[in-house]
Structure formats: C-alpha cells, structure tokens
Design an enzyme around this catalytic site. Sequence first.
Site, short mmCIF file in Angstrom:
data_model
loop_
_atom_site.label_atom_id
_atom_site.label_comp_id
_atom_site.label_asym_id
_atom_site.label_seq_id
_atom_site.Cartn_x
_atom_site.Cartn_y
_atom_site.Cartn_z
N LYS A 22 4.05 10.29 14.80
CA LYS A 22 4.44 11.55 15.41
C LYS A 22 3.97 11.60 16.86
CE LYS A 22 3.59 15.50 13.09
NZ LYS A 22 4.66 16.49 12.87
N ARG A 92 -1.65 19.13 13.84
CA ARG A 92 -0.96 18.38 12.78
C ARG A 92 -1.46 16.95 12.69
NH1 ARG A 92 4.61 20.93 12.13
NH2 ARG A 92 4.78 22.31 13.93
N GLY A 101 3.99 15.69 4.00
CA GLY A 101 3.38 16.71 3.16
C GLY A 101 2.06 16.34 2.54
N MET A 103 -0.88 15.46 4.16
CA MET A 103 -2.09 15.90 4.85
C MET A 103 -1.92 17.35 5.34
SD MET A 103 -3.28 12.45 6.82
CE MET A 103 -1.65 11.99 7.37
N ARG A 342 11.55 10.41 14.16
CA ARG A 342 11.08 9.15 13.55
C ARG A 342 12.30 8.42 13.02
NH1 ARG A 342 8.09 12.48 8.74
NH2 ARG A 342 9.98 13.28 7.77
N HIS A 464 10.55 -9.89 -21.34
CA HIS A 464 11.77 -10.65 -21.60
C HIS A 464 13.00 -9.83 -21.27
CE1 HIS A 464 15.08 -12.06 -24.24
NE2 HIS A 464 14.67 -13.23 -23.80
N SER A 788 9.20 -27.87 -8.58
CA SER A 788 9.67 -26.49 -8.57
C SER A 788 8.54 -25.63 -9.11
CB SER A 788 10.91 -26.35 -9.44
OG SER A 788 11.35 -25.01 -9.40
N CYS A 855 11.13 -21.36 -8.88
CA CYS A 855 12.12 -20.85 -9.83
C CYS A 855 11.54 -19.76 -10.71
CB CYS A 855 12.69 -21.99 -10.67
SG CYS A 855 11.45 -22.81 -11.68
N TYR A 875 13.63 -24.46 -0.93
CA TYR A 875 14.53 -23.41 -1.40
C TYR A 875 13.81 -22.47 -2.35
CZ TYR A 875 14.80 -25.95 -5.81
OH TYR A 875 14.46 -26.56 -7.00
#
Lengths: 900, 900
Positions: A22, A92, A101, A103, A342, A464, A788, A855, A875
Amino acid sequence: MYFFGAGRADGNAKLKTLLGGKGANLAEMTRIGLPVPPGFTITTEVCTGYYANKRRLPAGLKGEADRAVTRLQKLTGKRFGDAANPLLVSVRSGARESMPGMMDTILNLGLNDKTVEVLARRSGSPRFAWDSYRRFVQMYGDVVMGVQANGKDAHEPFEEVLEGLKREVGVERDSDLTPGNLQELIRRYKQLIQRHAGRAFPQDPVTQMWGAIEAVFNSWNNDRAIVYRRKYKIPHEWGTAVNVQTMVFGNLGNTSGTGVAFTRDPASGEKVFYGEYLINAQGEDVVAGIRTPRPLQELKKEMPKAHAELEQIRRTLEKHFRDMQDFEFTIEDNRVYMLQTRNGKRTGLAAVRIAVEMVGEKLIDRKTALMRVPADSLSSVLAPVFDRNDRKAAEAAGRLLCKGLPAGPGAASGKVVFNAEDAVALAHRGDPVLLVRVETTPEDLRGMIAAQGILTARGGVSSHAALVARQMGKVCVCGAQDLHVDYSARVVRVKGKTIREGEFLSIDGTVGEVFEGQVQTAPSEVVQVLVKKNLNSRKSRAYRQFASLMGWADQVRKLGVRTNADQPDQAQTAIAFGAEGIGLCRTEHMFFGGSRIDAVREMIVAETPEARAAALKKLLPFQREDFIGLFKAMRGRPVTIRTLDPPLHEFLPQESEQIRDLADKLRLPYEKLSARIHQLHEANPMLGHRGCRLGIVYPEITEMQARAIFEAAAQVQKSGVRVRPEIMIPLVAFEKELQLQSEVVHRTAEAVQKKTGQKIAYLIGTMIEVPRAALVAEGIAQTAQFFSFGTNDLTQTGLGMSRDDSGSFLPVYAEREIVKVNPFASIDQPGVGRLIELAIAGGRKRRRDLKLGICGEHGGDPDSIDFCHRAGLSYVSCSPYRVPIARLAAAQAVLRRENA
Amino acid sequence: MYFFGAGRADGNAKLKTLLGGKGANLAEMTRIGLPVPPGFTITTEVCTGYYANKRRLPAGLKGEADRAVTRLQKLTGKRFGDAANPLLVSVRSGARESMPGMMDTILNLGLNDKTVEVLARRSGSPRFAWDSYRRFVQMYGDVVMGVQANGKDAHEPFEEVLEGLKREVGVERDSDLTPGNLQELIRRYKQLIQRHAGRAFPQDPVTQMWGAIEAVFNSWNNDRAIVYRRKYKIPHEWGTAVNVQTMVFGNLGNTSGTGVAFTRDPASGEKVFYGEYLINAQGEDVVAGIRTPRPLQELKKEMPKAHAELEQIRRTLEKHFRDMQDFEFTIEDNRVYMLQTRNGKRTGLAAVRIAVEMVGEKLIDRKTALMRVPADSLSSVLAPVFDRNDRKAAEAAGRLLCKGLPAGPGAASGKVVFNAEDAVALAHRGDPVLLVRVETTPEDLRGMIAAQGILTARGGVSSHAALVARQMGKVCVCGAQDLHVDYSARVVRVKGKTIREGEFLSIDGTVGEVFEGQVQTAPSEVVQVLVKKNLNSRKSRAYRQFASLMGWADQVRKLGVRTNADQPDQAQTAIAFGAEGIGLCRTEHMFFGGSRIDAVREMIVAETPEARAAALKKLLPFQREDFIGLFKAMRGRPVTIRTLDPPLHEFLPQESEQIRDLADKLRLPYEKLSARIHQLHEANPMLGHRGCRLGIVYPEITEMQARAIFEAAAQVQKSGVRVRPEIMIPLVAFEKELQLQSEVVHRTAEAVQKKTGQKIAYLIGTMIEVPRAALVAEGIAQTAQFFSFGTNDLTQTGLGMSRDDSGSFLPVYAEREIVKVNPFASIDQPGVGRLIELAIAGGRKRRRDLKLGICGEHGGDPDSIDFCHRAGLSYVSCSPYRVPIARLAAAQAVLRRENA
C-alpha cells in the site's frame, strides 16, 4: 519514514519490501500525479525492529514522525487538534503482500472533544461528526486500549453500552441516534475506557497517533493474521508498514462516495472497467455489505465528471503499472482521491486472458506475460466448472453437505455408487456416475474411469484416489471426513442426511465442496478444443490465448515435459496438452482389465517356476497389445515403461467370499489360496517385497514384460512408426539389482531383435526412489542410462513418512509450522531435494550424458518444477492434465533465474 | 611358480595372497627346516588370469612348469614316468583362506601302466599299487575328463562299472578285489573314459599334470565352492593357487601312517597336543571316517620316535607361527612328513584361552592377543550350552526336528507355551518355559522374560523376538519355517510330528537347532561369576582369562560402550559386563507392566486433552518409579532415555473379545473403542504416526515422561547418587520437531528443578533414524546436544526395506550376492554408513562437541563397531550380553587402524 503528497514522494513502487504494497503504491501514485491524500509511511523495518526489540519502538522514530507530521500540516494547511482546521488522519497497515482485513485500521484519528465540533460545523452534519467521533473512540478503545470482551461468550463491552443507550432512548437502529444521543454515548464510552484500561481516552492527536501505530504493529501478530500468512505462505518475518494518511470523506453527502474498481474483469479477464461504489459512504461500508454497492457503470450517469476522472485514472494506472489494478477510491465533494492500488487477484481464466491481451496491447512482453499466470491456476482453464448460479442456489437451499480436500480440480455431478462394478454398469447405461468410497485401491480403477467424479471419506491429496484422479483429469474430492460410507446398507450418511445409492451428489474438486443433488457443469473451452475436438479452435478465444501462452512457454523452457500415462487414450490427451513423451507407464495398471487379472492371480499363486511361466505366457499377449497401443499413440516419442512395482497382494482379493470365488476359478483348495494370501501379507507393504525385488525373486516376470515391450516395439516399427522404449527398473537400492534386471532385459531384447529382425533403440534405467539409490548413484549409473526420480517414494522413505498414514499428524505439522508445504505435494527441498542433488552429482560423475527425469506426483507441481530446473534435470513427467502447468512452470523457472 | 624343497623355498608365509595358505606355509615350513616333501606352487595370479582369459592358461606357464618339474626330479632323484624310480605327485588347491573339501585334489599323479608296476614292486604290495592306480584313473576321469553322471538321478558311471565287476567276481567290498580284478577294472575304466570323453586316459605324466592343474583351477568355480565362499564371505576374485608336491605314502604298512594335529585343544584351548592318526592310511582315510582314527597320545606308544618328532614339530610350529596350528602329517616308513599347516579354527572359549595364555608364554603381545579373538565369538563364552553328549544322543535318536535362525546364542529347554500369559503362569510354578510364537510383539514381552527360550516360525535375526532375546541374553531360534504353530489347537506341528502345549522342546540359539524333548544345559562360567555371582572369580580360569582380555581391550579402545536397557536388572547385568552407561532406554517397554497398560490404553482412547491428562497422571508414578530404579542401578553413569516411540495401536488389543474386555474396563461402548482402534490402524505403521510425531500431536505425553524423568532424578540425587539423564527424541526429521519437543522438556525440567531445588545436569538430543535427519543434521544440531544413530530404522528407511517383510526376498538377495551382509545385522556402509557420515559432518559443523552414539542393533556388531570407530562416534550401545563383544571389537577397530 517516507513522505508522500502533492505530486512528490520519498518512496516509489519498487520499495514494496520496505513500505509495504500500500505504502509503495501510494508513493508511486503520488509521483505519477494521481490524486492521493498526503501522508507518510513507517517502514516494515521499524516493525521488525519493534518485534526484535521486545515490542519497543526505536529511539529515533519519535523525532522523525514529528517532522513528518509538521510537513503534513504545512502541506494541508491543517493542524492536529486545531480549533479551526484540524488535521484528521487514517492509520493503516500495509504488508509486502496484501492481507485484506487481517490487521487493524484506525480512521478519523485526530478527532477529540474540540475538533469534533469543527468537523460538525464544516461538514454541515453534526450527526456525521459525532458519529465519526463515536466510531473513533470505540475503535481506539478496542484496538489500542484493549477494551475487549473477556472470553469467547462475553459481550463486546462497547456494543453493550451502545445497546443499553438505544434501549433507554427507544431506538432500534444506530442511525436513529441523535447527535445528543451520540454525545452521551461518547461520554459513556470514555467512562468504559477509563474503567477497563485504567487510563483516559487521549485527547491529544499525537498521543492518539502513537497508540494507533503501535496497535497496527501489534496486529501483525494477531491470530487471524498468523493463520492467513500460514495459508498464503507469507513469511512471518516480513512485518507490516504503517501508513498515516490525511482523511478524506466519502460520506459528506450526495456529492461524495467511495468504491473499489478493477482495471479489467478479474473473473473473466475481459478488458472492461469493473467495480462498484456507494454514494455518501466510507470505504468500510462497501466491504461491510450492509448497503448493496452499485456497478461502476451507473456512476457515469450519477457523477459523470468523477467517472471520467476514474476512467482516466484507470488508463494511467494500467499504462504505468502494466498490470491489472485493483484500486480503492473516495469521492469527497466531487473530488476523486486514490486510497490504494495493487495488482488485482484473478482467476486462472482471467490470468491467461489478461496476460495475452496485454502482450497484444504492447503493455508487457511475452516473458512478463509468462510470469503473470500462476502455473497452477492453469488447471482452472482445463477443469469443467459448476454453473455459478446453480451452485449459489444449491448452497442457499442448504444442499452444501460438507467439505473435503480438493483433489481433482473441476466440478461433477453423478449418481452415487459404491464400487467399481456398479460404476461400470451404471455408466454403461449412460448415467453420470459418482464413485463414493471410504478410500480407493487399484481394484477400483475401472470404476474410477467410468465415473464422472470420485469422492472419498479418507485419504489426502496424494491418496490413490487423488493420484489417479489427477492423472485422468478426473474430478475428485477426497478425505471428506464427515461422510460415513456404509457399503452394506449402500448409503452414505452425512450430518443427519442419508444419500442412497443411485441418488445424485455433486462435487467441486477445485474447492472441495460436496452438494446434495445435481449442480450443472460445463467443460472448459480449452478442453473442448484440445481433447474433445468438438469446438473449432478459431471459435474459442480462450483456446487461442491459452495456445499463445503455451507457445511462448515452450520457447523459453529448458526442461522437457512428459506425462504419466498407462493407456493410449491418456497418452493422446497428454499429447494434446503438449506432452513430449511418456515419463512413467505403470505396467501394473494394465493388469486389471478383464480376464487378465485372472492370469495375474494365477501367476501369483503359482508354486513352481513352470506354473508361473504358464500364467505369464497368458499375460504376454495382453501386455503386448497394451504396448502396441501406447507406442502407436506416442508416434515416435520416448516411452518410459516401469516394470512391475506393487506388492503382489494388491492383486489378490482379501475377503473370504472373493477368495472362495478365486479358489474355484483357479481350481485350488480354499485353504491353500487363503494361506498364500496370508503369506503375502506384509507389516509395511511400502517397504516390502515390491519393485525390482519382485523381478529379482521372479526374473520370469521381468522377462515376460520385456518380451511384451520388445515384441510390441518390433511390430509397431514394422508398420513404420519409430519406437523408443525406455525400460525403467523400480525401487533399485543396490547396484547389482539393476545389473541383474538389465541382464534379463538385454537378453530378451537380443532374442526378440534376432527373431523379428527389427533393431530397437531402447534405453535401460532406474527409478531413484529410496535414499540408498541416491547415495550410491555413481555405481548405479554404471548400468543405468537414465535416472527417473520417483519422488513419491523418495519422500516416503527419505522422511520415514507414509503418505497414507500421514493424515493423522501432517495437519498438526502444518499448523505448528514444522513443514512449510505438504512434502507429498511439493518436493521437500532440504531433504528429498538434497538426495536428488546427491544422486545427480553421483550419476553424472559416472555418466556425463545421463538422462534425468522425475516421475513422482511432484513432476506437476510448479515449485518442484522450479527445483528440477535448478537441479539440472532433463525433463519432468506429470499427469496429462498437468502437462500445460508443467510447460508454463518450466518456462517460469528459466525466467526466474534470468531475473534473479 | 614358487619352488620349495630341501630346506629352501622361493616363497614364505607372508605370501598367502599369492601362494594361498597351503602353498605359503609349505614354503615357510621348508624354510624353517621342517620335513616337507618338495614341490612347487602355481600362484593365485595364474588362476585369476586363467578366468580373465576365458579359462586359458597363460603362455609362459608351460616353460616355467617344465623347469620346476626338472628341478623337482633333480632334487628327488625321481623322474616322471621313470621305469626305475618314477616321480608321483599330488595336485592340490590352496586358496588364501582354507575352504576344506570344496575344491578338487588329485593324488598319485604320475601313475600309468608302466609306473604302477614299479610302485607294486617297491611298495611290496601289488594290491596297493593297482588300487592306487585304479583310484587315480577314476578320479582323473571324473574330475579332469568330465566322466560324470548325467542328471541328478543317474548313476555315477565309475561306480556302475565297479559294482558290475564286483557282481561278476562275487565280492562285496572294494578291498576284496584282487590285483587281477583291479587290473580288469582299470581296463574297463579306460574304455569308459574313451567312450565318454572321446579321448584316452593319458599315459604321459606331464599331460596328466596339466589336466589336473586346469581341473583345480576350474574347481574354484564349482557350485560347492561358490556357496562356501558366499557363506564365509570369501571374495570370488581371490582365486586359488595349485600345489604340485611329491607324493609320500602313509599306507606302506605298519611303519607308515597319517594324521591331523592341533598344537592346542581347539575346543577348550588347553595347551595339550591334540589330534588323531591312522596307521597304514592316506590322508583321505582320516577325513572319510571309514576307519576310526586314534588319539594322538597312543602314537607315543606305537611309534615313539615319530611321536617325539611330531612333538618337536609342534613346538617349532608354535614358536615360529606364534599361533595355534592345525597341521597334517604323513609317516612314510617311520619318517615324518609335513603336508600342511595353518592357524587352527577354535571355539570362542578356546580363542580366549589361547590368546591369553600365549601372552603369558610371551609368544604374542596383548595387542596381538586382542586381534586373535573374533569379537563375535565371545558370545559363546557367555551363553549357556547344551551338554555335548546329550545333544549327540538326541540327534542320534532323531529328535532334531528342524532348524531356524540362530538369534539368541545359547541353549535352552522348556515346556512349550503359546502366549505370554501362559508363560508367566508356568514360570511362576517354577517350570522351565519355551515360548513358541508365529512371531512376537511387545505384548509378548512378559512371556519372553518368563521363558527360558523363544522359538518363532517367522521373522529374521532382527525380528522383535531376536531383538528382545539378545537384549535380555535370552536363547532364541527364530524363523524356523518348518514349524506350523496352531494357536487354537495349542500344538506345533513339524515334519509330521505334533508337539503339544506343555511338552518339552530344546533349542540351541547358537546354531539354530530345535530338538524334541529335553537336552541338558549349563550356564557358562563367566556368566556364573559376573552375573549370577554364584562362582568365585578366583575359582574360574575362564573368567580370569576373559577379564584379562577385556582389561586389555579397555586400555586400547577409544569408543565408549553403553547398553540398551529398560529395567534395573538389565542395567545391572550390562554393568557387570562393562557397560559405561545406558545408550537406549525404551520407555514404552515400561508400559506393559501390570495395571499400567490400562492407564496407557485409557490415555490412547482419550477424546479430550483433559481426559488424556488424567490418564497420563495415572502413568506418571509408574514411570517415575521405573526411572528411580534405573538411575539407582546406573550409579551416576549417563542414561539415555527415549521418549515414547511406537505407534499407539501397538498398545491396544486387536481381537474383538479382548476389545470387548477393554471396553468394559474403560466403560466405553464397544463400537466406540472398536472404531478408535480401527482409526489407529495404519497401512505402513513403520512410517506412520510414531516417534516424536506422537509427542508433537500429544505434547502432554512428552511432558509426563519428562516429568517422570526429572522427578526421579531429583529424588535419586537427594539420596546422594549423581544422575545424568540424556533425553532423546525419536524419529526427528525436521529441525522444528526437536525444537518443539525440547521446549516441552526444558519447561518441565525447569518446573521440577524449581520445585525440588535439585539442579539436574541433563542433555537433550535426538535419534538420527530417518534419512532426512541425516541430511539436515546441521540444523538439528542447533538444538540437539547429542545424536544417537538409530540404525535399525535408518536401515529400513534408507534402503526402503522393512525388517519384518524382508524375509521373502533377502535370502535371494544374499544368494545372488546383491547384499554382501544382512543390512539389519551389519551396517550397510555405502548407504546407511554414508548417511551417518553426512550426519556427523553436518552435526559437528554446527556443534563441535556434539556427542555421537549408535543405539541400533548394529551397536553390538563388530563390523559395524569398526565403522563407528572410523566414523568418529563417541560410543556404541548394545544389548547387555553384547557389551563384552563391543568392548573387544572397539579395541580391534583401533588396532586394525594401527596395523593398516
């Protein structure tokens, strides 16, 4: 202490770390000539110093603040406590990242018994003045002087006084109190403060100001703020700045007002001026929701000049900040004041649209655009969504039953079934299906495929159910603990309601909500174009913008992106999303289809190598067909195939009735089969007889799988499609395990190549998924042509933490900040990440061109992808629906390094 | 090619690597003037070259061998194939370490149709000559020319021919064959060879010799030899040497003979000349066991001169080799020849006695003595033993039922019971008890304490049964897979026999044997002196020698030695064995006594922190008493106490009847309790909610335990005994876990110290038992004052291998040489060892004086102790009965480094 006002400011937008978002933007707006009420910002360093110094303000601050106040008074011509022209300010908070909201804020500071009279006079509304004073005293008493309710159920003391007075004078609404009533109320408030705090409400504005500043600092560590920071991963050590700013009033009558606005639509991303406002109101009133604000367009009619000024501001802001802005304004007597701006939060859909369109508008370059879209938010572009209105109606009707973990993004409605068989049958009839399970296992796979959505009562985001759901782009809510699934009664009970089999449930896997009945959904446009192919790409702006962004990402990224897929259709989906190969094909998922499971079971209960070989022979053609389909779908792209991994008992039934059925089928005595199943039971299956340990004890399994792969490869190659299988041996911990398994694979490859005359360019490698493998990687790389990283298991073993069992303590770990992120969702870099680095160093030492991939589930997580890029992987591989996310995250990883 | 003969030799005893044990010592004996028949040794390098070169002998070898044969002929005056004085030789293997009977040996090489006649003439016994030739042809045909049975069940071809001839001539025994019969037999053997091998039996001795040499090389890789090397951890790459040596004959009548002798008794270690011999026999006859050899003393009467010569040789050998020797000799016509000498294998008991007495005799110094006793073999000094004769009788009577893994050394007999309760009840009646279980759990603990021995059908050397057994010095055979334990019928079935509850079984935990009925046992002397205190130390030579050795070890070693003990009596035993502190007190073992388990269960099922606190309050006095006992027993020595570690479900019953009982006791609805138990069930308990994860979720448990420790410490300190508690937090993976748990401990310590006025010098530390902890050790050391490596779990997580589930594949892993040693018995140095090194480096970086210990089962394993010494640990901790082993192993680790 950074001053701003009248077109000049000590700070600027770059100083967010010091001034908070701010404060920095107030300074910046002042600099670019926007109408910002003057004021000054106390830096975040003061806040961190305050905490480091046992909540004492630093010595030099007083003097600096006095000078700033003097400057403010000179600039505004107003003075603190002045009987003619009093200075009123707001105090503020303003952290580096917005914490809306969370603080404390104090308005109208500077009001006292004297200045209130001036305000009454000048505003022409004594009621407004006394009410402002009343609110200030109340807020100050509460926030600064600690006059608060004692205990959870106690009444809020100021409210009690207020209600008492209202009863006495016989009014119902606050607004019915007369100025006289308000004066009496203020008197009583002051008494309350004196009694509670042991001190009088301070009349001196400077004293008021210091109290307010300290209160804001203290509010950085209130409970709400701490919880918020934990949720949004904001470091506690950042601290907040404090902004002291001259008050402007939106509530001085019908030529005043206040509002919030976005420079573009934050939901859709459309380039329209979007916002809402209230006439004759302060900022809080917009937020509080007592009065319904009106859309910004109406301001054009009501205050054309102010609206035009705002339109101009909107243009200035976008041109200057080069991002969609979310700003607050106040109109005081037809004059527009800017109180905040902002970068606006936006949906994934909006993020893509705004980024791509701003490139078109030459506001930003492509690299900036790439950084503007949170990679994870792309999933919202792909997920089918609930119809917004229908969802609202459902909630209003009390049909929101409970919440679970958002495990597979998107929304789905379906008829409740409790097992895979029913799911398949119902889907076959063309009905939408919602599979509800306590938790899922590989045996449920067919049901999961058949279902629109999956809902479980147990299991985390890596269970799973969640894993499969994400791989298949399936909607899933898991771990909805309020659900009581009763398989035998075929009902699910939740909060006193009973939903029977065949009744509808709807789930939103993006937020984790479960609804009774149906809520309408629609597939996303991008998916309609790419996967469903039922929408022309030219017709979809969303698709074209998505494709642009993806194209830019591909130009930037260094990491390859592969997919985890076991079936041709999954592979095709992944290719549509841009996958460059398969990084993990789990062969065991192929074991569950139709009659092949019988052969698998026969193989498992075989007592001699000969009997096992016979069963494997039955499996061979199935596996070969699977690979043929996969190789064809991948059209020359590399396919990493993992040999059998899960413990064998996962393929066998556990309940006696099913065991009896199987015994009949296999013509085995029930006792014998039951004994074999019992024998296969393990105390810790995760650490048991699985992975390459199966292939070591039963080399004939590996051999069958290798044969299926090579025979399929030879056949597909004959048809003119290149095949590049990469055979991956799981759970290797010892160099020799891989050697022995490689021998089996090479021997089989040689035999098939000789027989078919096809030369197959294959690689052999291993998963690095137990810590030992990472530690002896140099030796393993002697045999392995690629590594991998199986980060799911590497996390479980490296942390000694079972994914399935962590639900009982991991939430507490998050709460106590023992873990910053869920290690099963994002790579634990100090631990698991270090193992990966050690493995890379060891592996590349032995083999410079070692191919390196990942993977595990982490392959689709942006933070983990960033790590993978830094670590030097070749990769990442992830579920098909996360491929676009991975492409974007991989590009962002490059840009982040460039910017650093 | 190393020649030896007539007092001169190319080689010597130091060249074992090159010449093998036999060859090096033949050279050495020649050098020191002992009567060794001349010959030469082909080096192990030739053997490894032979294998490296696809089983082809190196080019230069032929020429060298020819020169050696020429030299041999010159020295002996005999010639290969000479019609007057033929040279006959033996061709024997000789590896770096002895592999008795595993490789091939060929005797009487040089015999052919011509020289056999000379032998017949010169020996005066044609039958002997023809039989020697017959044996040579048969052995040569079998070993060199490959005339062997085809398939498992086929007849051995030479045997078939032999039996055929015996039938024809009508004799039963080989020795009844006449020289004529033998000549016919040789003719048929030659035909057989021609038919099978397609070549004739070679008449040329040099051809014979080369065939024999290759055969010996080939036999290095026969199945038996491979299995043997695997068992005794002899590297396959060593290869064997070949010794070609002039034949001497012990079978030339009654002035000839052969024998084996030890310079001291290998069983007891007593300094007596010990051995056996046969008159008129070759070496094989002693081994074959057809004729019963006679004790060496009798030779004194029978051949006083040879006996005196052997006595002289014995003295020379011991003086020269400075170790107990095991040698082979042959007497040919009253002349003694030495065919082999080597360091004799001995029992643990003998090892101690010989080492200590040789120091007394000034043959060796103390350091050498320390290296002479395999540390592990000390356990035999402590273990009660079966009476030798009684065991033999039992085996002869067919009472040896089966074998399992030798898990707790010693021997025990007892009445079979199947659960802890029965074990306690029966023991209470004064009966010896043998607890038989499929496998054991912590609930069986009382039963295990009550039992003489523990026998399980499932589980490896690191199973719960084995672990507890070793800690308690309890006899244990585990994983005896032939046992079928039927709890409901209260019987155990094995190989058709049924042993009922209450019947006797006897087990030998040193070798893993299980006997039907009773076999007599006796406690070892050392234990009688140290622990039972029922034997005066002066009266026990075994004790005094043991104590000497231990004293020398303590002077040398750098590692401290602590013990794993939970109870005062265990602690006292460990102190008697030399423990310098407790390295691991498992507090959960204290949870099973009497009524405390009820409080534990109440705590677990508690639904609110208040209810849990109430249950914990009941537990507090029990825990405090436990610690008071322990602190008193340890008399100022450090005591490392681990806070609660196992998953909570281990404390709850699993069967519905028991659940019902508990529900009644706790006044809970059955369904509620059952649901709670179900909720606590875990997929992988090893990786689940245990260790400090319990203390994080329920800090009140840690607090209770800390309170019990500090209150006990304060009370004991008041009585004048110093207390040094070291509080150890288990399963830490994240720095903050330890921080949070430390805070609880420190807070509690402060409160207790304040209340009691006692200042307690305590430490706080952690177990390093998951890989992540090792990787982030630097951070953990900020809070931890000590690390203790929990190598059991570190092995399980580091290797991703469950101890309890590894039985299904680890044997295959050993067989295929994937693992060289069982990683649960000896630290896996490349993997787990590397983690330990990383943890040490990290920990010491942050805290230079960090105390480092090991408390896994590996703390009592000599190889692991050697590693711990090298890695720089401060101490090892092991079960009480392994303390002496650890002391010795720690000294040996120092000496090994000195010698390196």
